[in-house]
Scaffold this active site. Structure first.
Site, PDB file in Angstrom:
ATOM      1  N   LYS A   1      52.836  29.041 -94.803  1.00 48.94           N
ATOM      2  CA  LYS A   1      52.543  29.671 -96.113  1.00 48.94           C
ATOM      3  C   LYS A   1      51.552  30.822 -95.956  1.00 48.94           C
ATOM      4  O   LYS A   1      50.524  30.666 -95.317  1.00 48.94           O
ATOM      5  CB  LYS A   1      51.916  28.648 -97.070  1.00 48.94           C
ATOM      6  CG  LYS A   1      52.876  27.610 -97.593  1.00 48.94           C
ATOM      7  CD  LYS A   1      52.304  26.831 -98.768  1.00 48.94           C
ATOM      8  CE  LYS A   1      51.071  26.040 -98.442  1.00 48.94           C
ATOM      9  NZ  LYS A   1      50.649  25.109 -99.494  1.00 48.94           N
TER      10      LYS A   1
ATOM     11  N   GLU B   1      48.369  19.099-101.028  1.00 47.85           N
ATOM     12  CA  GLU B   1      47.720  19.729-102.193  1.00 47.85           C
ATOM     13  C   GLU B   1      46.815  18.727-102.921  1.00 47.85           C
ATOM     14  O   GLU B   1      46.303  19.027-104.003  1.00 47.85           O
ATOM     15  CB  GLU B   1      48.794  20.253-103.165  1.00 47.85           C
ATOM     16  CG  GLU B   1      49.549  21.446-102.651  1.00 47.85           C
ATOM     17  CD  GLU B   1      48.781  22.745-102.860  1.00 47.85           C
ATOM     18  OE1 GLU B   1      48.388  23.037-103.976  1.00 47.85           O
ATOM     19  OE2 GLU B   1      48.570  23.452-101.852  1.00 47.85           O
TER      20      GLU B   1
HETATM   21  P1  NAD Z   1      36.974  32.246 -95.376  1.00 48.92           P
HETATM   22  O1  NAD Z   1      38.008  32.867 -94.538  1.00 48.92           O
HETATM   23  O2  NAD Z   1      36.500  32.992 -96.563  1.00 48.92           O
HETATM   24  O3  NAD Z   1      35.719  31.889 -94.463  1.00 48.92           O
HETATM   25  C1  NAD Z   1      34.576  31.327 -95.059  1.00 48.92           C
HETATM   26  C2  NAD Z   1      33.309  32.132 -94.692  1.00 48.92           C
HETATM   27  O4  NAD Z   1      32.983  31.878 -93.328  1.00 48.92           O
HETATM   28  C3  NAD Z   1      33.472  33.637 -94.825  1.00 48.92           C
HETATM   29  O5  NAD Z   1      32.290  34.137 -95.387  1.00 48.92           O
HETATM   30  C4  NAD Z   1      33.582  34.113 -93.372  1.00 48.92           C
HETATM   31  O6  NAD Z   1      33.085  35.416 -93.195  1.00 48.92           O
HETATM   32  C5  NAD Z   1      32.725  33.117 -92.656  1.00 48.92           C
HETATM   33  N1  NAD Z   1      33.058  32.886 -91.262  1.00 48.92           N
HETATM   34  C6  NAD Z   1      34.285  32.829 -90.711  1.00 48.92           C
HETATM   35  N2  NAD Z   1      34.206  32.490 -89.412  1.00 48.92           N
HETATM   36  C7  NAD Z   1      32.890  32.370 -89.132  1.00 48.92           C
HETATM   37  C8  NAD Z   1      32.171  32.005 -87.963  1.00 48.92           C
HETATM   38  N3  NAD Z   1      32.798  31.645 -86.826  1.00 48.92           N
HETATM   39  N4  NAD Z   1      30.812  31.964 -88.030  1.00 48.92           N
HETATM   40  C9  NAD Z   1      30.163  32.264 -89.205  1.00 48.92           C
HETATM   41  N5  NAD Z   1      30.800  32.590 -90.339  1.00 48.92           N
HETATM   42  C10 NAD Z   1      32.155  32.625 -90.301  1.00 48.92           C
HETATM   43  O7  NAD Z   1      37.483  30.835 -95.932  1.00 48.92           O
HETATM   44  P2  NAD Z   1      37.985  29.481 -95.235  1.00 48.92           P
HETATM   45  O8  NAD Z   1      37.128  28.420 -95.806  1.00 48.92           O
HETATM   46  O9  NAD Z   1      38.128  29.594 -93.766  1.00 48.92           O
HETATM   47  O10 NAD Z   1      39.462  29.346 -95.815  1.00 48.92           O
HETATM   48  C11 NAD Z   1      39.704  29.194 -97.188  1.00 48.92           C
HETATM   49  C12 NAD Z   1      40.968  29.956 -97.528  1.00 48.92           C
HETATM   50  O11 NAD Z   1      42.041  29.431 -96.766  1.00 48.92           O
HETATM   51  C13 NAD Z   1      41.343  29.823 -98.987  1.00 48.92           C
HETATM   52  O12 NAD Z   1      41.739  31.077 -99.472  1.00 48.92           O
HETATM   53  C14 NAD Z   1      42.530  28.875 -98.957  1.00 48.92           C
HETATM   54  O13 NAD Z   1      43.421  29.103-100.030  1.00 48.92           O
HETATM   55  C15 NAD Z   1      43.144  29.180 -97.618  1.00 48.92           C
HETATM   56  N6  NAD Z   1      43.922  28.054 -97.063  1.00 48.92           N
HETATM   57  C16 NAD Z   1      45.223  28.276 -96.789  1.00 48.92           C
HETATM   58  C17 NAD Z   1      45.997  27.255 -96.286  1.00 48.92           C
HETATM   59  C18 NAD Z   1      47.454  27.472 -95.963  1.00 48.92           C
HETATM   60  O14 NAD Z   1      48.186  26.550 -95.825  1.00 48.92           O
HETATM   61  N7  NAD Z   1      47.929  28.647 -95.782  1.00 48.92           N
HETATM   62  C19 NAD Z   1      45.426  26.003 -96.040  1.00 48.92           C
HETATM   63  C20 NAD Z   1      44.053  25.821 -96.305  1.00 48.92           C
HETATM   64  C21 NAD Z   1      43.316  26.865 -96.819  1.00 48.92           C
END
Ligand code: NAD
Length: 381
Positions: free
Chosen positions: A141, A243
């Site tokens: 996705k 979900e």
């Molecule tokens: P994100 O990508 O915003 O990362 C969270 C924060 O961590 C950001 O501020 C980023 O800059 C920081 N960051 C990233 N790597 C870092 C590192 N190594 N060290 C320090 N900071 C770091 O969010 P997330 O929590 O990774 O992912 C959430 C998103 O993923 C949502 O939009 C959600 O809808 C999506 N998601 C998609 C699926 C899918 O099946 N496609 C599944 C789960 C989540």
């Protein structure tokens, strides 16, 4: 690096996973013989990890680095169009590879761009958050948000490979590690109940995990997803169970306008889902309590984030992206509920339930605005 192969019905891709393995990541990328590599990252990850990867890559191949702003607000169509325009100007072609270096936001954004450019070019994920490494990379996705709801514009696009360096997770703040752990807890409650004893013992409120523990957590996350998605690559049947907690969770995430990490919002959503199932006589008291126990052990404050109102959540629930799977009245919401640990409610292959919005509202009010919390602390658990 260890190699796991993720199978999604007739599609599969390799996940390479190691610790301090930038050399191997580079050779994996080079083996793709791309005409050019387009690394997409955010401003935080660019400073921490992507900048170094880009320097190494651009010394050996034609490469460009595209840095977008930080956080969920950049996961929108405007960013997709803006980046795609610049990439075309830069000479991207059908033999290019998009490399997503970052968390789930960057993965989704880069995934959608890779799916759309020339109707689909290669995509490699280099996840740097726990959510991305243990969860979102194990999915076809790809989507961006509209202001009316999360992940409403998207499609399916298979990555060519996922390259995970556990060392990248070491710079994550504790809140982001906990955010990933909420998805791991969700997987354990819904499909990988064998991991519950490990979580009961191993969850650390300070989120201080060793490399070995991170490796085990990431692999457990990927295996849990694989267990269900091998038979449901589009996540429209059994895999809808992933979900769990997301109906209310997505609403909280959107209403909080980026102040609440995705996983934490899902954690709060699971509290509400457990309460709804319990009030419908589906989930036992012991199982409902286990939700509180695990989520609290991971540091969850069971309360709505400041500034998020119940009214705002109820309005957002109307645009939840599971709408239309079941024919719902306007006063009903489609939710994933559990009849027990690892036992989704609803017909086999379609773990969805219609729930009255008034019941959800009452559960949110009781559990997340303080009242239920007091009852639980007072000995109901
Ligand atoms: P994100 O990508 O915003 O990362 C969270 C924060 O961590 C950001 O501020 C980023 O800059 C920081 N960051 C990233 N790597 C870092 C590192 N190594 N060290 C320090 N900071 C770091 O969010 P997330 O929590 O990774 O992912 C959430 C998103 O993923 C949502 O939009 C959600 O809808 C999506 N998601 C998609 C699926 C899918 O099946 N496609 C599944 C789960 C989540």
């Amino acid at each position: 690096m260890r190699n796991l192969r993720l199978q999604f019905e007739n599609e599969c891709y390799p996940v390479w996973i190691g610790v301090r393995c930038v050399d191997e990541i580079m050779s994996n990328l080079r083996e793709l013989s791309a005409s050019s590599y387009h690394m997409i990252t955010d401003s935080t990850v660019s400073q921490l990890h992507a900048g170094v990867l880009y320097e190494r890559l651009s010394a050996q191949a034609v490469a460009s680095l595209w840095v977008v702003g930080n956080g969920e607000s950049c996961k929108c169509l405007g960013t997709v169009e803006n980046l795609a325009q610049k990439m075309v100007q830069d000479g991207i072609d059908r033999s290019s590879v998009i490399v997503a270096v970052g968390g789930g936001v960057i993965g989704n954004l880069a995934g959608l761009i890779a799916a759309l450019l020339f109707r689909g070019i290669r995509l490699v994920h280099v996840p740097t958050t726990l959510i991305a490494a243990a969860d979102s990379v194990a999915s076809l996705k790809q989507a961006v948000n509209l202001s009316l709801g999360k992940n409403l514009l998207g499609c399916f696009h298979k990555p060519t490979a996922v390259l995970i360096d556990i060392n990248f997770l070491r710079t994550l703040p504790a809140t982001q590690i906990r955010s990933g752990m909420y998805e791991i807890i969700k997987n354990a409650l819904t499909v990988a109940t064998e991991n519950i004893p490990l979580l009961e013992k191993g969850l650390k409120p300070d989120a201080n995990y060793s490399d070995t523990e991170f490796m085990a957590i990431v692999e457990a996350g990927l295996f849990a997803k694989q267990k269900v998605m091998k038979d449901d690559k589009r996540e429209r049947k059994e895999a809808l169970v992933f979900e769990y907690g997301h109906t209310v969770g997505h609403a909280i995430e959107l209403a909080a306008e980026g102040r609440v990490p995705h996983g934490e919002a899902v954690g709060l959503g699971m509290i509400v889902a457990a309460e709804v199932a319990s009030r419908l006589g589906r989930l036992s008291e012991a199982d409902r309590s286990l939700h509180y126990q695990l989520l609290r052990r991971n540091g969850l404050t069971v309360r709505l984030p400041v500034g998020v109102t119940v009214a705002a959540l109820m309005a957002l629930l109307r645009t939840d992206n599971k709408r239309g799977y079941l024919s719902a009245r306007t006063d009903q919401v489609v939710m994933i509920l559990l009849d027990g640990l690892g036992v989704p409610a609803g017909p086999v292959g379609r773990p969805l339930m219609l729930v009255d919005a008034s019941l959800i509202q009452s559960c949110i009010e009781d559990c997340l605005t303080g009242i239920k919390e007091i009852a639980v602390e007072g000995g109901f658990q």
